[in-house]
Design a protein around this motif. Structure first.
Motif, mmCIF file in Angstrom:
data_model
loop_
_atom_site.group_PDB
_atom_site.id
_atom_site.type_symbol
_atom_site.label_atom_id
_atom_site.label_comp_id
_atom_site.label_asym_id
_atom_site.label_seq_id
_atom_site.Cartn_x
_atom_site.Cartn_y
_atom_site.Cartn_z
ATOM 1 N N HIS A 159 79.820 5.071 -21.325
ATOM 2 C CA HIS A 159 78.756 6.068 -21.290
ATOM 3 C C HIS A 159 77.424 5.356 -21.515
ATOM 4 O O HIS A 159 76.780 5.504 -22.545
ATOM 5 N N SER A 160 77.032 4.526 -20.554
ATOM 6 C CA SER A 160 75.779 3.782 -20.684
ATOM 7 C C SER A 160 75.304 3.391 -19.295
ATOM 8 O O SER A 160 76.043 3.520 -18.311
ATOM 9 N N ALA A 161 74.084 2.867 -19.238
ATOM 10 C CA ALA A 161 73.514 2.472 -17.946
ATOM 11 C C ALA A 161 74.358 1.392 -17.274
ATOM 12 O O ALA A 161 74.318 1.236 -16.056
ATOM 13 N N ALA A 164 77.302 1.484 -16.635
ATOM 14 C CA ALA A 164 78.288 2.121 -15.751
ATOM 15 C C ALA A 164 77.817 2.132 -14.302
ATOM 16 O O ALA A 164 78.625 2.106 -13.382
ATOM 17 N N VAL A 207 76.581 8.817 -11.229
ATOM 18 C CA VAL A 207 76.928 8.169 -12.500
ATOM 19 C C VAL A 207 75.726 8.173 -13.441
ATOM 20 O O VAL A 207 75.837 8.512 -14.624
ATOM 21 N N ALA A 208 74.549 7.822 -12.905
ATOM 22 C CA ALA A 208 73.342 7.807 -13.741
ATOM 23 C C ALA A 208 73.069 9.198 -14.308
ATOM 24 O O ALA A 208 72.706 9.358 -15.474
ATOM 25 N N VAL A 215 75.501 9.932 -17.146
ATOM 26 C CA VAL A 215 75.153 9.174 -18.354
ATOM 27 C C VAL A 215 73.934 9.804 -19.030
ATOM 28 O O VAL A 215 73.891 9.983 -20.243
ATOM 29 N N GLU A 216 72.949 10.152 -18.212
ATOM 30 C CA GLU A 216 71.676 10.625 -18.758
ATOM 31 C C GLU A 216 71.778 12.019 -19.358
ATOM 32 O O GLU A 216 71.148 12.316 -20.360
ATOM 33 N N GLY A 226 76.760 11.033 -25.475
ATOM 34 C CA GLY A 226 77.507 9.768 -25.458
ATOM 35 C C GLY A 226 78.808 9.856 -26.227
ATOM 36 O O GLY A 226 79.152 10.874 -26.806
ATOM 37 N N PRO A 279 83.853 8.365 -22.575
ATOM 38 C CA PRO A 279 83.642 7.684 -21.291
ATOM 39 C C PRO A 279 83.542 8.704 -20.155
ATOM 40 O O PRO A 279 84.060 9.805 -20.259
ATOM 41 N N ILE A 280 82.859 8.289 -19.096
ATOM 42 C CA ILE A 280 82.872 9.111 -17.892
ATOM 43 C C ILE A 280 83.885 8.477 -16.950
ATOM 44 O O ILE A 280 84.272 7.324 -17.131
ATOM 45 N N ASP A 286 82.561 14.132 -16.364
ATOM 46 C CA ASP A 286 81.851 13.906 -17.621
ATOM 47 C C ASP A 286 82.230 15.004 -18.613
ATOM 48 O O ASP A 286 82.828 16.006 -18.234
#
Length: 146
Positions: free
Chosen positions: A17-19, A21, A53-54, A57-58, A62, A65-66, A83
């Motif tokens: 769960h972060s950029a 990804a 994906v972005a 995450v955004e 958090g 996981p996605i 998500d």
């Protein structure tokens, strides 16, 4: 021996769960399409996957996981991002009331997905949602013999 009828294939991968990804997801889609010599537009598939994906995450909290699911069929490809947030993505399926401000970072991705995919949408999945798009295969170009 390589026959040129691509069999349906699918990948499912958990992403952080972060950029970080985003490039992982892009690479997976690019590799999957290239490996199977798939005829969907790889650049578009990569771009739209990165946006999905972005966005996941955004806009979701958090810790969880996605998940990226890529399915390749002879007729096209389908990419789905799972998500943990059950709320539907705002701009994906309903038309926006005002024209988008293209200089704003947020909101642009979902408009791109609506504009460039053959179809897109979202559905409830597990404890959250899945957001997906489909790209149709383009006719295979005649390639010169190797």
């Amino acid at each position: 021996m390589h026959d040129h009828i691509p069999a349906p294939a699918s990948w499912r991968i958990a992403l952080p769960h972060s950029a970080a990804a985003v490039p992982v997801a892009r690479a997976l889609v690019r590799t999957a399409l290239a490996e199977l010599e798939h005829t969907a537009d790889g650049d578009t598939a990569e771009l739209l996957t990165a946006e999905l994906v972005a966005n996941a995450v955004e806009h979701t909290s958090g810790g969880t996981p996605i998940e990226l699911v890529v399915e390749l069929m002879p007729t096209g490809c389908r990419v789905e991002v799972h998500d943990p947030d059950p709320d539907p993505p705002a701009d994906l399926t309903r038309p926006t009331a005002e024209p988008p401000d293209l200089w704003r970072e947020d909101g642009r991705g979902l408009l791109l997905i609506r504009a460039l995919s053959s179809s897109c949408g979202h559905r409830p999945a597990g404890s959250g949602k899945a957001v997906w798009f489909r790209l149709s295969a383009v006719p295979a170009q005649r390639r010169p013999p190797a």
